[in-house]
Design an enzyme around this catalytic site. Sequence first.
Site, PDB file in Angstrom:
ATOM      1  N   LYS A  72       2.951  -1.584  -1.409  1.00  0.00           N
ATOM      2  CA  LYS A  72       3.879  -1.543  -0.282  1.00  0.00           C
ATOM      3  C   LYS A  72       5.160  -1.506  -0.657  1.00  0.00           C
ATOM      4  CE  LYS A  72       1.119  -4.221   3.198  1.00  0.00           C
ATOM      5  NZ  LYS A  72       1.254  -5.576   3.859  1.00  0.00           N
ATOM      6  N   ASP A 108       3.569  -5.250  10.052  1.00  0.00           N
ATOM      7  CA  ASP A 108       3.056  -6.796   9.777  1.00  0.00           C
ATOM      8  C   ASP A 108       3.521  -7.946  10.961  1.00  0.00           C
ATOM      9  OD1 ASP A 108       1.041  -5.829   8.296  1.00  0.00           O
ATOM     10  OD2 ASP A 108       2.489  -6.111   6.291  1.00  0.00           O
TER      11      ASP A 108
END
Length: 281
Positions: A72, A108
């Site tokens: 990420k 997220d």
Amino acid sequence: MSEIGATTRIAALFGHPVAHSKSPRMHNAAFREFGMDCRYVAFDVDPGQLAAAVAAVRALGLLGVNLTIPHKEAVLSMLDEVDAEVQFIGAVNTIVNRQGRLIGYNTDGRGFMRSLKEAGVDVAGKRVLILGAGGAARAVAAYIVREAASVVVANRTRGRAGQLVGDLNQIRSIVTTAELSEAGQEAFLKDIHLVINATSLGLKESDPLPLDVDALTADQVVCDLIYHPTAFLQKAAARGARVLDGSGMLLWQGVLAFELWTGRDAPVNVMRRALLDGDTQ
Ligand code: NDP
């Protein structure tokens, strides 16, 4: 589902490992629902091969990609553009391929907020304790700080908590830090409405609890970003607290990624069912 053919577009997950992932199930159910000529596959990408994998997104014309541990952060420098949210969080979980231009997003935080909303948990005016200061904590905190009355960040590594607190206070100056040991004490916890475990403690059964649960009360909402019901959540529930695991966040971050790739409203309930049922057809 339509046959795989010469026009099939591929969306993918890059992670290491990925064998446990439920994302293929969730996204393929959505493609099937809309009769789209697309498939979602998971690729186990070794960290040393990430740049080559990202180059393949351009070369092979993939629709888009999700990133999970450990890619990420590393992927940031490999993209053409990242949105403002990614700049704050420092992590990307979704890439959209716009005619060879790779744009990084992070769904997220918004996904977590949608899961809270769906569960009827209102953050407005609440005092919130966030455990952890990694990518997921930053993603969630960036939204929590906009609505809460106050936010406390507690993290094992002090410097990382301090950095996050400083960044959050630029958005709204309501954030302080505490030691994890202090955050678990009754005198501290009695003033907290919402506790969010954004550490990775609980992924393994042998992990210690992220916080001493003895001081939790029935008035509190306790969330864990980990998808399965952790020992922390089970013990918090036993103390009467309302608990929410990370499965809602998993669903909604996927819904938002699907919408970024396709420009269509995602079939949320189809995706939810696919996650719950293990329906992979
Ligand atoms: P990071 O590696 O970026 O951060 C991990 C965090 O956990 C850090 O705050 C770290 O503290 C803390 N931590 C790790 N080990 C320990 C330990 N032994 N004791 C105390 N603290 C510890 O991970 P992410 O932020 O990406 O992910 C965090 C969690 O969120 C994971 O469990 C992940 O599965 C979950 N997640 C869930 C999602 C969902 O859709 N439901 C989406 C994204 C993440 P330190 O800074 O000191 O290292």
